[in-house]
Each structure stands twice: as structure tokens, then as C-alpha cells.
Design an enzyme around this catalytic site. Sequence first.
Site, PDB file in Angstrom:
ATOM      1  N   ARG A 153     -23.458   8.014  14.651  1.00 52.44           N
ATOM      2  CA  ARG A 153     -23.046   8.015  13.216  1.00 52.44           C
ATOM      3  C   ARG A 153     -21.329   7.426  13.099  1.00 52.44           C
ATOM      4  NH1 ARG A 153     -27.527   8.969  12.938  1.00 52.44           N
ATOM      5  NH2 ARG A 153     -28.659  10.540  11.698  1.00 52.44           N
ATOM      6  N   GLN A 159      -6.469   8.609   4.453  1.00 51.78           N
ATOM      7  CA  GLN A 159      -5.076   8.286   5.402  1.00 51.78           C
ATOM      8  C   GLN A 159      -3.868   8.124   4.825  1.00 51.78           C
ATOM      9  OE1 GLN A 159      -7.096   6.262   9.080  1.00 51.78           O
ATOM     10  NE2 GLN A 159      -8.355   5.944   7.202  1.00 51.78           N
ATOM     11  N   MET A 191      -7.591   3.260   9.512  1.00 51.44           N
ATOM     12  CA  MET A 191      -7.138   1.981   8.986  1.00 51.44           C
ATOM     13  C   MET A 191      -6.169   1.254  10.156  1.00 51.44           C
ATOM     14  SD  MET A 191      -6.089   2.799   5.080  1.00 51.44           S
ATOM     15  CE  MET A 191      -7.126   2.482   3.795  1.00 51.44           C
ATOM     16  N   GLY A 192      -5.811   0.212   9.833  1.00 48.80           N
ATOM     17  CA  GLY A 192      -5.177  -0.788  10.832  1.00 48.80           C
ATOM     18  C   GLY A 192      -5.895  -2.115  10.842  1.00 48.80           C
ATOM     19  N   THR A 204       5.041   2.362   6.269  1.00 48.46           N
ATOM     20  CA  THR A 204       3.533   1.987   6.346  1.00 48.46           C
ATOM     21  C   THR A 204       2.951   3.051   7.079  1.00 48.46           C
ATOM     22  OG1 THR A 204       2.115   0.452   7.246  1.00 48.46           O
ATOM     23  CG2 THR A 204       4.353   0.174   8.071  1.00 48.46           C
ATOM     24  N   GLY A 256       0.792  -1.292  -0.037  1.00 54.03           N
ATOM     25  CA  GLY A 256       0.025   0.104   0.042  1.00 54.03           C
ATOM     26  C   GLY A 256       0.913   1.235   0.159  1.00 54.03           C
ATOM     27  N   ASP A 301       0.647   2.111   9.126  1.00 56.59           N
ATOM     28  CA  ASP A 301       0.409   1.030  10.049  1.00 56.59           C
ATOM     29  C   ASP A 301       1.351   1.149  11.228  1.00 56.59           C
ATOM     30  OD1 ASP A 301      -1.930   0.306   8.812  1.00 56.59           O
ATOM     31  OD2 ASP A 301      -1.080  -1.559   7.863  1.00 56.59           O
ATOM     32  N   ARG A 310     -24.117  13.624  19.478  1.00 55.84           N
ATOM     33  CA  ARG A 310     -24.321  12.073  18.987  1.00 55.84           C
ATOM     34  C   ARG A 310     -22.993  11.572  19.600  1.00 55.84           C
ATOM     35  NH1 ARG A 310     -25.652  14.020  12.604  1.00 55.84           N
ATOM     36  NH2 ARG A 310     -27.819  13.378  12.786  1.00 55.84           N
TER      37      ARG A 310
HETATM   38  O1  F6P Z   1      -1.008  -1.415   5.014  1.00 59.42           O
HETATM   39  C1  F6P Z   1      -1.550  -0.071   4.788  1.00 59.42           C
HETATM   40  C2  F6P Z   1      -3.205  -0.445   4.823  1.00 59.42           C
HETATM   41  O2  F6P Z   1      -3.692   0.983   4.485  1.00 59.42           O
HETATM   42  C3  F6P Z   1      -3.828  -0.713   6.016  1.00 59.42           C
HETATM   43  O3  F6P Z   1      -4.029  -0.055   7.173  1.00 59.42           O
HETATM   44  C4  F6P Z   1      -5.003  -1.275   5.535  1.00 59.42           C
HETATM   45  O4  F6P Z   1      -5.669  -2.254   6.110  1.00 59.42           O
HETATM   46  C5  F6P Z   1      -4.590  -1.924   3.905  1.00 59.42           C
HETATM   47  O5  F6P Z   1      -3.492  -1.105   3.836  1.00 59.42           O
HETATM   48  C6  F6P Z   1      -5.692  -1.494   2.942  1.00 59.42           C
HETATM   49  O6  F6P Z   1      -5.126  -2.050   1.601  1.00 59.42           O
HETATM   50  P1  F6P Z   1      -5.772  -1.730   0.120  1.00 59.42           P
HETATM   51  O7  F6P Z   1      -5.264  -0.142  -0.006  1.00 59.42           O
HETATM   52  O8  F6P Z   1      -5.143  -2.553  -0.641  1.00 59.42           O
HETATM   53  O9  F6P Z   1      -7.400  -1.674   0.463  1.00 59.42           O
END
Ligand code: F6P
Length: 359
Positions: A275, A283, A178-179, A134, A12, A136, A171
Site C-alpha cells: 500500500r 508536511q 516531499m522532496g 524550506t 511554498g 526540503d 504489508r
Molecule cells: O519546496 C517545498 C515543497 O513542499 C517541495 O517539497 C514540494 O516538491 C513542493 O514544495 C510542492 O509544491 P506546491 O505546494 O507548489 O505543490
Amino acid sequence: MKKRIGLLTSGGDCPGLNATIRGVAKAAYGMMDCEIVGIMDGFKGLIENTSIEMEPKDFSGILTRGGTILGTARTPFKKMRKIEEDGVDKVKQMLENYKELRLDCLVCLGGAGTHKNANLLREEGLNVIGLPKTIDNDIYGTDVTFGFHSAVDIATEVIDRIHTTADSHDRVMLVELMGNKAGWLTLHAGVAGGADVILIPEMPYDPDSVIEALKKRQKKGKNFSIIAIAEGAMTKKEAEMDKKEFKDHRKSMKYPTVSYRLAEYIESKTDIETRVTVPGHQQRGGSPSPYDRVLATQLGAYAAKLISEEQYGMTVSIENNDIRATPLAEVAGLLKLVPEDHNLIMTGKLIGINFGDES
Ligand code: F6P
């Protein structure tokens, strides 16, 4: 002797890839007589032999640019040695193309999967260097990866913006970050954005603990609540399931993501309108933060130093502000996850953040 350096970005994308590429190239041109070959779309480009001869001018003006000028693709490690329908022996092709391109080394910018592939090529005898990318932040052996802090900035801004609308409408707002396996991004953005509840994959949560936390806030007269939840967050019940059971259970879920399920549960157990916001790939987009530009430049330049010293089979890492080389073999296949006793979790608990683990 002139060195031919191959460069690829895999997995990614994230902010800081181009800044790192630039760091490698500028330092390499300054340090040695070299030629740089850009391999397109990660390991896929090495398998298919799609590459470009690069020149110093290709590395100018890319410090602030998001994405990767080399393109990227996901080539899962588990499939590397598998011959699929197309009959291509991927590893053999990569070794042949490395030779055909007359490379002296290959610099692989990527995450945990990329590091496994890079280590595989090292085991096959290639001169490989890894660079930890990354959002992550889960690469083993480094305190931080480039791309992470940019993503924290973006995710924090999302939470900040959600705060004002949550307040206006009384709310509960869930912000899903992500993660899948690692909760670093959610933990950092959650603390930075003042979330009231933070749910990460490493700490399976009890939905009723979250409900209790929300009700407590309501009793105190707080009219809204923010939940920062990682896409890979799971309930305690789910954590007890074996892999297959978990997969089937998730497949049968009617919700698009985990946040929608928790949102529905919250509405069923409280009188609070709820929501969900999923910023998703935002991100990973856009320009790297100044922190990441600095880190990327440092890590990239260090990779060039390793090449000039012919120290291969390493990945560049940062530990206690010290840039250093770590053997790929020590990093590949391992993930750096958030430990339950991490100081940021401790801090969060001290200031009253709920992590879904109290009953
Ligand atoms: O590894 C980075 C990441 O953004 C993760 O946080 C996420 O789960 C994944 O890639 C999403 O992957 P893709 O862009 O292939 O949907």
C-alpha cells in the site's frame, strides 16, 4: 534615521515563517527606530504593489501559527526577466515599488528560488536580506533551514502510524514524502521512523535491490516492511536518461506518483500486499516544532541585527550552531543535496537500511 523595512514570504509555505517574521520584527523594533511594511504574497506583491503598513501588535501571537500571515506565491526565477502576455516588466515594477514604498531594505523569507530572486534584486541595487525557509532543507550555505524539523516531526509521525497498521496486515507500506530534488526529509524521517528502505532523489535506486531487501526481511520472519520514498526518487535507469527523455518517460507513466509504480512492481515480484500513503501538504501545515520556533527566532533576530548594521546582500545561515551571514551571491543558484557518503546514510547502512543501491 528611521528605517523602513519590507518583509515578504515567497515560495511554498512551511511551519516557522510567522515565528521568523516575529523574530525579525521584535528585534528590529528593539534595536532601531523603524517601520515595517508587509509585502503580500511574496514577489507577486512587490510586482503588483500590494502591501500593508504593519504595527508591533501584528507580530504578537504568531509564534506558533502555521503558514504565513503575509501570504505567499511561487514566482519562478526563470520568469522574472520574461515579459509575458500581460506586458509587465516584473523587475522594473519591483524596483519602482520598492522606491515608492520608500523601503530601506527588503527581507525575503524563502527557499532556493526565493534566494535566486533576492539575489537578482541585490544585483539591481536593492538592499536585500534572505532568510532560509524550506521543509526540503536544501538551501546552500546553511546546515539547516527553518520548517525542516517540523516537517521531519510530521513525516515521522506518519511513519510511526503506518508501522502499526503494516504490522497488523503483514504489508509493505510505502510512505511518500516531499522532496523533489533533495532527500533530507525522507532520510531523516525514514531513520527516525525506523524505515527498512529509504529512497531519495540523490541515490537512484534499483527496484530489484528493494525486492531483495524485502525478501530478506521476509526470510528473517519479519512480517512487514516500511519504505520511506521521496517524491523525487528515481530508478537507476531513469537517472541515465537525458532531461527530455526523462520528462517524456514520466509523462507516459500511468501512475499518479513514483510510489504507486514501485508498489505495483513489489506486488508483481513478491507475494506481499503493498500500500501507498502520501501525506503531501500535511508536511507543510500546522504549528512549528519547538526546535523550529527557536531557530526561526534566532535567524529572524539576526536579520534585524544585519539591518541595524546595514549589512545587506546577505542571507542568514547557521553553521555548527553559529548564526552568521553569508553573501546571497554565494548561495543563489546552488542546492544543498544529500551526499552519498553522508553520515546518516552511513549510519543507515550500518543498521541494515536498504537505499536501493545494492545489487
Ligand atoms: O519546496 C517545498 C515543497 O513542499 C517541495 O517539497 C514540494 O516538491 C513542493 O514544495 C510542492 O509544491 P506546491 O505546494 O507548489 O505543490
